[in-house]
Scaffold this motif. Structure first.
Motif, PDB file in Angstrom:
ATOM      1  N   ARG A  15      16.994 -51.201 -12.355  1.00  0.00           N
ATOM      2  CA  ARG A  15      18.436 -51.478 -12.323  1.00  0.00           C
ATOM      3  C   ARG A  15      19.149 -50.365 -11.584  1.00  0.00           C
ATOM      4  O   ARG A  15      18.560 -49.339 -11.283  1.00  0.00           O
ATOM      5  N   THR A  16      20.419 -50.588 -11.301  1.00  0.00           N
ATOM      6  CA  THR A  16      21.186 -49.597 -10.551  1.00  0.00           C
ATOM      7  C   THR A  16      21.500 -48.377 -11.412  1.00  0.00           C
ATOM      8  O   THR A  16      21.449 -48.433 -12.649  1.00  0.00           O
ATOM      9  N   LEU A  17      21.874 -47.295 -10.750  1.00  0.00           N
ATOM     10  CA  LEU A  17      22.271 -46.082 -11.471  1.00  0.00           C
ATOM     11  C   LEU A  17      23.460 -46.366 -12.378  1.00  0.00           C
ATOM     12  O   LEU A  17      23.503 -45.916 -13.525  1.00  0.00           O
ATOM     13  N   GLN A  18      24.421 -47.125 -11.849  1.00  0.00           N
ATOM     14  CA  GLN A  18      25.613 -47.442 -12.641  1.00  0.00           C
ATOM     15  C   GLN A  18      25.246 -48.254 -13.882  1.00  0.00           C
ATOM     16  O   GLN A  18      25.781 -48.026 -14.965  1.00  0.00           O
ATOM     17  N   ALA A  19      24.307 -49.188 -13.743  1.00  0.00           N
ATOM     18  CA  ALA A  19      23.876 -49.993 -14.897  1.00  0.00           C
ATOM     19  C   ALA A  19      23.219 -49.106 -15.955  1.00  0.00           C
ATOM     20  O   ALA A  19      23.432 -49.299 -17.155  1.00  0.00           O
ATOM     21  N   ILE A  20      22.447 -48.116 -15.516  1.00  0.00           N
ATOM     22  CA  ILE A  20      21.816 -47.184 -16.462  1.00  0.00           C
ATOM     23  C   ILE A  20      22.899 -46.431 -17.238  1.00  0.00           C
ATOM     24  O   ILE A  20      22.858 -46.350 -18.470  1.00  0.00           O
TER      25      ILE A  20
ATOM     26  N   ASP B  43      26.099 -47.249 -17.624  1.00  0.00           N
ATOM     27  CA  ASP B  43      26.898 -48.177 -18.432  1.00  0.00           C
ATOM     28  C   ASP B  43      26.171 -48.606 -19.700  1.00  0.00           C
ATOM     29  O   ASP B  43      26.774 -48.698 -20.767  1.00  0.00           O
ATOM     30  N   GLN B  44      24.882 -48.899 -19.589  1.00  0.00           N
ATOM     31  CA  GLN B  44      24.127 -49.450 -20.711  1.00  0.00           C
ATOM     32  C   GLN B  44      23.556 -48.393 -21.645  1.00  0.00           C
ATOM     33  O   GLN B  44      23.515 -48.584 -22.850  1.00  0.00           O
ATOM     34  N   ASP B  45      23.106 -47.265 -21.084  1.00  0.00           N
ATOM     35  CA  ASP B  45      22.383 -46.283 -21.889  1.00  0.00           C
ATOM     36  C   ASP B  45      23.023 -44.894 -21.910  1.00  0.00           C
ATOM     37  O   ASP B  45      22.564 -44.026 -22.639  1.00  0.00           O
ATOM     38  N   GLY B  46      24.015 -44.672 -21.051  1.00  0.00           N
ATOM     39  CA  GLY B  46      24.696 -43.383 -21.020  1.00  0.00           C
ATOM     40  C   GLY B  46      24.136 -42.431 -19.977  1.00  0.00           C
ATOM     41  O   GLY B  46      23.048 -42.636 -19.443  1.00  0.00           O
TER      42      GLY B  46
END
Length: 175
Positions: free
Chosen positions: A48-53, A55-58
């Protein structure tokens, strides 16, 4: 001209927007080296994208994955563009320095803001309560600590930054 075999890898560090990826590709072409963008390796590893990481996991999760990716990185004669938060991991930076010269692409905060715009969409690893100015200040000392060579990017285009990196590497090698 710097002989790439003398420098092993060339590791670029700096804030988002400092030109690590763009200048890295230019340097790889000029030196006849391969190019590695660790942000892409992180995305590949995580699926996944860096932003998704973030957003989802901090932001801590992004830094942990980044450290794992950097510690596994086993390459020679490459230009390596690191993520802006690579410098938070002493083990990862020590690993990169064992076979590399670390170059800090230094740009002022105003230029970071101008280049990256809405930093909330860039997958930047920072505490939720941390301003970009606070992050910049915190990281600047880390970039300075790990750098073998510092190259100023303000007032230069990417080609000129690449020229400056090569000139400064030659001077560093001759010391």
């Amino acid at each position: 001209m710097v002989n790439p075999t003398d420098t092993g890898n060339l590791v670029l560090i700096g804030m988002p927007g400092s030109g690590k990826s763009t200048v890295g590709v230019l340097l790889a072409k000029r030196l006849g080296l391969g190019f590695v963008d660790t942000d892409l390796l992180i995305q590949e590893e995580a699926g996944r994208t860096l932003q998704a990481i973030v957003d989802q996991d901090g932001y801590e999760a992004l830094r942990r994955i980044e450290e794992q990716v950097l510690l596994k990185l086993d390459v020679e004669h490459k230009v390596i563009s690191t993520g802006g938060s690579a410098v938070y991991s002493a083990p990862a930076m020590e690993h990169l320095k064992t076979n590399g010269t670390v170059v800090f692409l230094d740009i002022p905060l105003e230029l970071v803001i101008e280049r990256i715009g809405d930093h909330s969409m860039r997958g930047i690893s920072r505490r939720p309560d941390q301003s970009l100015a606070e992050l910049f200040s915190e990281r600047f000392s880390l970039y300075s600590r790990w750098a073998d060579v510092t190259v100023k990017g303000e007032g230069r285009n990417q080609e000129q930054v690449a020229d400056a990196v090569l000139a400064d590497l030659q001077a560093h090698k001759n010391r």
